[in-house]
Scaffold this motif. Structure first.
Motif, mmCIF file in Angstrom:
data_model
loop_
_atom_site.group_PDB
_atom_site.id
_atom_site.type_symbol
_atom_site.label_atom_id
_atom_site.label_comp_id
_atom_site.label_asym_id
_atom_site.label_seq_id
_atom_site.Cartn_x
_atom_site.Cartn_y
_atom_site.Cartn_z
ATOM 1 N N THR A 44 0.836 -1.194 0.000
ATOM 2 C CA THR A 44 0.000 0.000 0.000
ATOM 3 C C THR A 44 0.869 1.240 0.000
ATOM 4 O O THR A 44 1.781 1.366 0.806
ATOM 5 C CB THR A 44 -0.908 0.028 1.251
ATOM 6 N N PRO A 156 -4.103 4.016 6.752
ATOM 7 C CA PRO A 156 -4.731 2.860 6.103
ATOM 8 C C PRO A 156 -4.587 1.614 6.969
ATOM 9 O O PRO A 156 -3.601 1.452 7.694
ATOM 10 C CB PRO A 156 -3.937 2.705 4.797
ATOM 11 N N PHE A 168 -8.291 9.591 0.995
ATOM 12 C CA PHE A 168 -7.930 8.343 0.318
ATOM 13 C C PHE A 168 -8.195 8.436 -1.184
ATOM 14 O O PHE A 168 -7.469 7.859 -1.988
ATOM 15 C CB PHE A 168 -8.712 7.177 0.928
ATOM 16 N N VAL A 176 -9.275 1.029 -0.113
ATOM 17 C CA VAL A 176 -8.594 0.696 1.140
ATOM 18 C C VAL A 176 -9.391 1.245 2.324
ATOM 19 O O VAL A 176 -9.879 2.371 2.290
ATOM 20 C CB VAL A 176 -7.164 1.271 1.151
ATOM 21 N N GLY A 214 -11.917 7.590 5.167
ATOM 22 C CA GLY A 214 -10.930 8.023 4.181
ATOM 23 C C GLY A 214 -11.043 9.484 3.808
ATOM 24 O O GLY A 214 -10.249 9.982 3.011
#
Length: 261
Positions: A44, A156, A168, A176, A214
């Motif tokens: 990630t 995350p 995000f 995610v 996010g």
């Protein structure tokens, strides 16, 4: 199709309700935006903070417990500095300063479905400012006499470090999940449309709000007292806010000393 459109419009309206009630957009917020580079953790991409400005903010290394007293009843919040060190540090620092004492909840949204209760605007201490005008105030650092803004900070799930200054979606990570999610009782920072515009205003989720994940920084959860949160109305005051555990985990910048707001 009409049902889908209605649900989409409801989500947009609720997100605006959080955003509008946050700090006002300003040049200071823009200037406090942190620069980031990216690294990969467990596959990630995660932003790594490189701007030294972030070092001038309080941080919480570990967890702390904060008790808000509203309507003579306690609301116990576990503040998570492990996963949101700057956001949590900012909140615990303000609680320790006595900043939140006597501030009002200026926004409560329960219809058409449970959403949030929101407070933390310092203008609420002025009895001459009506509640309906609240929602743009920020913490003014007594040392600099300027608003203190913090970067958007979202970690995350399974990542080593948070992403800073980006949602995000902006970071290309829409699939995610964050480590700290908007479940019922989540405590998070309100902000304007600019990612780095959060200061002192926070909200408590009245229901699971996955569409905010996010996008806004969760930094803790109500552990006891959600029954009290459920009764909060516009104009109710935080009678007191106290750090009852974990204050030793708060690390302020070396040049900063605690002062009353």
């Amino acid at each position: 199709m009409q049902v889908i459109v209605r649900r989409w419009l409801l989500v947009v309206v609720m997100i605006i309700a959080v955003s509008v009630g946050a700090c006002s957009t300003s040049n200071e917020a823009s200037q406090n935006r942190t620069d980031s580079s990216t690294a990969t953790t467990n596959g990630t991409a995660v932003a790594q903070v490189t701007n030294p400005q972030i070092n001038n903010l309080p941080k919480l290394e570990g967890k702390a417990t904060v008790v808000l007293t509203v309507k003579d009843s306690p609301i116990t919040i576990e503040v998570d500095g492990t996963n949101a060190p700057i956001t949590a540090g900012n909140f615990v620092d303000l609680v320790d300063r006595g900043f939140y004492d006597d501030l009002v909840f200026h926004r409560v949204v329960r219809e058409p479905q449970p959403f949030v209760v929101q407070g933390g605007d310092p203008q609420g201490k002025d009895p001459n400012v009506p509640v309906e005008r609240l929602g743009t105030g920020s913490f003014i650092d007594p040392k600099t006499e300027q608003p203190r803004y913090i970067p958007l900070e979202i970690k995350p799930k399974d990542a080593q470090d948070p992403i800073y200054s980006k949602t995000f979606e902006q970071a290309g990570m829409i699939s995610v999940d964050p480590q700290l999610r908007h479940t019922r009782g989540a405590v998070a920072m309100a902000r304007s449309s600019m990612p780095d515009s959060a200061s002192s205003q926070f909200y408590i989720a009245l229901a699971d709000l996955p569409f905010l994940d996010g996008n806004y920084a969760v930094f803790g959860y109500v552990k006891n007292g959600m029954d009290v949160v459920e009764t909060i109305q516009v104009g109710d005051r935080i009678e007191s806010a106290e750090v009852t555990q974990g204050l030793e985990n708060l690390k302020r910048p070396e040049s900063e000393t605690k002062e009353s707001p």
